[in-house]
Design a protein around this motif. Structure first.
Motif, PDB file in Angstrom:
ATOM      1  N   GLU A  71      30.814 -46.386   8.776  1.00  0.00           N
ATOM      2  CA  GLU A  71      29.739 -46.562   9.760  1.00  0.00           C
ATOM      3  C   GLU A  71      28.377 -46.314   9.104  1.00  0.00           C
ATOM      4  N   ALA A  72      28.278 -45.255   8.309  1.00  0.00           N
ATOM      5  CA  ALA A  72      27.030 -44.947   7.608  1.00  0.00           C
ATOM      6  C   ALA A  72      26.705 -46.041   6.588  1.00  0.00           C
ATOM      7  N   LEU A  73      27.709 -46.558   5.916  1.00  0.00           N
ATOM      8  CA  LEU A  73      27.517 -47.647   4.960  1.00  0.00           C
ATOM      9  C   LEU A  73      26.915 -48.860   5.663  1.00  0.00           C
ATOM     10  N   THR A  74      27.482 -49.237   6.778  1.00  0.00           N
ATOM     11  CA  THR A  74      27.019 -50.393   7.543  1.00  0.00           C
ATOM     12  C   THR A  74      25.577 -50.200   8.016  1.00  0.00           C
ATOM     13  N   ALA A  75      25.224 -48.959   8.356  1.00  0.00           N
ATOM     14  CA  ALA A  75      23.879 -48.653   8.849  1.00  0.00           C
ATOM     15  C   ALA A  75      22.879 -48.363   7.730  1.00  0.00           C
ATOM     16  N   GLY A  76      23.339 -48.399   6.477  1.00  0.00           N
ATOM     17  CA  GLY A  76      22.445 -48.136   5.352  1.00  0.00           C
ATOM     18  C   GLY A  76      22.183 -46.662   5.094  1.00  0.00           C
ATOM     19  N   ASN A  77      23.087 -45.778   5.551  1.00  0.00           N
ATOM     20  CA  ASN A  77      22.922 -44.337   5.398  1.00  0.00           C
ATOM     21  C   ASN A  77      24.085 -43.650   4.695  1.00  0.00           C
ATOM     22  N   ALA A  78      24.865 -44.398   3.948  1.00  0.00           N
ATOM     23  CA  ALA A  78      26.053 -43.811   3.317  1.00  0.00           C
ATOM     24  C   ALA A  78      25.661 -42.827   2.215  1.00  0.00           C
ATOM     25  N   PRO A  79      26.245 -41.639   2.241  1.00  0.00           N
ATOM     26  CA  PRO A  79      25.999 -40.697   1.148  1.00  0.00           C
ATOM     27  C   PRO A  79      26.803 -41.089  -0.085  1.00  0.00           C
ATOM     28  N   LYS A  80      26.407 -40.544  -1.224  1.00  0.00           N
ATOM     29  CA  LYS A  80      27.106 -40.794  -2.483  1.00  0.00           C
ATOM     30  C   LYS A  80      28.512 -40.210  -2.432  1.00  0.00           C
ATOM     31  N   VAL A  81      29.421 -40.847  -3.161  1.00  0.00           N
ATOM     32  CA  VAL A  81      30.845 -40.504  -3.168  1.00  0.00           C
ATOM     33  C   VAL A  81      31.208 -39.823  -4.487  1.00  0.00           C
ATOM     34  N   LEU A  96      36.933 -51.183  -4.052  1.00  0.00           N
ATOM     35  CA  LEU A  96      36.637 -50.285  -5.164  1.00  0.00           C
ATOM     36  C   LEU A  96      35.208 -50.511  -5.648  1.00  0.00           C
ATOM     37  N   GLU A  97      34.777 -51.744  -5.688  1.00  0.00           N
ATOM     38  CA  GLU A  97      33.414 -52.059  -6.134  1.00  0.00           C
ATOM     39  C   GLU A  97      32.371 -51.392  -5.256  1.00  0.00           C
ATOM     40  N   THR A  98      32.604 -51.371  -3.956  1.00  0.00           N
ATOM     41  CA  THR A  98      31.667 -50.706  -3.043  1.00  0.00           C
ATOM     42  C   THR A  98      31.639 -49.215  -3.316  1.00  0.00           C
ATOM     43  N   LEU A  99      32.808 -48.618  -3.462  1.00  0.00           N
ATOM     44  CA  LEU A  99      32.849 -47.178  -3.751  1.00  0.00           C
ATOM     45  C   LEU A  99      32.146 -46.856  -5.057  1.00  0.00           C
ATOM     46  N   VAL A 100      32.402 -47.646  -6.072  1.00  0.00           N
ATOM     47  CA  VAL A 100      31.785 -47.410  -7.374  1.00  0.00           C
ATOM     48  C   VAL A 100      30.258 -47.487  -7.257  1.00  0.00           C
ATOM     49  N   SER A 101      29.770 -48.405  -6.434  1.00  0.00           N
ATOM     50  CA  SER A 101      28.314 -48.535  -6.295  1.00  0.00           C
ATOM     51  C   SER A 101      27.687 -47.317  -5.627  1.00  0.00           C
ATOM     52  N   PHE A 102      28.477 -46.501  -4.963  1.00  0.00           N
ATOM     53  CA  PHE A 102      27.987 -45.270  -4.318  1.00  0.00           C
ATOM     54  C   PHE A 102      28.466 -44.008  -5.037  1.00  0.00           C
ATOM     55  N   SER A 103      29.064 -44.173  -6.191  1.00  0.00           N
ATOM     56  CA  SER A 103      29.686 -43.064  -6.906  1.00  0.00           C
ATOM     57  C   SER A 103      28.675 -42.188  -7.647  1.00  0.00           C
ATOM     58  N   LEU A 104      28.916 -40.879  -7.580  1.00  0.00           N
ATOM     59  CA  LEU A 104      28.150 -39.926  -8.372  1.00  0.00           C
ATOM     60  C   LEU A 104      28.835 -39.600  -9.701  1.00  0.00           C
ATOM     61  N   ASP A 105      30.128 -39.866  -9.787  1.00  0.00           N
ATOM     62  CA  ASP A 105      30.886 -39.390 -10.942  1.00  0.00           C
ATOM     63  C   ASP A 105      31.644 -40.482 -11.696  1.00  0.00           C
ATOM     64  N   TYR A 106      31.311 -41.730 -11.442  1.00  0.00           N
ATOM     65  CA  TYR A 106      32.018 -42.818 -12.115  1.00  0.00           C
ATOM     66  C   TYR A 106      30.989 -43.784 -12.671  1.00  0.00           C
ATOM     67  N   SER A 107      31.146 -44.135 -13.887  1.00  0.00           N
ATOM     68  CA  SER A 107      30.242 -45.085 -14.532  1.00  0.00           C
ATOM     69  C   SER A 107      31.008 -46.350 -14.858  1.00  0.00           C
ATOM     70  N   ARG A 108      30.383 -47.472 -14.667  1.00  0.00           N
ATOM     71  CA  ARG A 108      31.010 -48.763 -14.991  1.00  0.00           C
ATOM     72  C   ARG A 108      30.976 -49.033 -16.500  1.00  0.00           C
ATOM     73  N   HIS A 109      30.299 -48.226 -17.250  1.00  0.00           N
ATOM     74  CA  HIS A 109      30.140 -48.456 -18.687  1.00  0.00           C
ATOM     75  C   HIS A 109      31.214 -47.759 -19.468  1.00  0.00           C
TER      76      HIS A 109
END
Length: 109
Positions: A71-81, A96-109
């Motif tokens: 719900e927060a994601l849809t409203a633009g208020n999602a906290p980092k995961v 998974l791509e959505t979660l990664v884009s909000f991740s504090l502890d995962y890097s795509r690199h």
């Protein structure tokens, strides 16, 4: 563990069979998210000592209901995961791509 989170208050964001709210997404709350949650009827910042709940403040990590995070994601208020502490069952609802884009502890690199 501080604040003590999770459906069973063991510090883990597990997919517990009795947890109808599915507190499976580990997040780091922000002031914006706390205000959003309060506006939706779930005040997470006010202490409730009768429930052993001290209230959350920005920077606290918390096991959030999957539906509230979405719900927060849809409203633009999602906290980092925090991916390492989030239960994989959230992938039934969010990519998974959505979660990664909000991740504090995962890097795509």
């Amino acid at each position: 563990m501080d604040p003590l989170t999770g459906f069973t208050r063991d510090g883990c964001c597990q997919d517990h069979p009795l947890d109808t709210g599915k507190h499976t997404v580990c997040v780091e709350v922000t002031a914006e998210f706390l205000a959003f949650s309060r506006s939706r009827g779930n005040d997470l910042s006010t202490p409730r000592p009768e429930w052993g709940f001290g209230g959350l403040k920005p920077g606290d990590r918390w096991c959030l209901c999957a539906a509230r995070w979405i719900e927060a994601l849809t409203a633009g208020n999602a906290p980092k995961v925090i991916m390492a502490a989030t239960h994989e069952s959230i992938l039934e609802h969010v990519s998974l791509e959505t979660l990664v884009s909000f991740s504090l502890d995962y890097s795509r690199h």
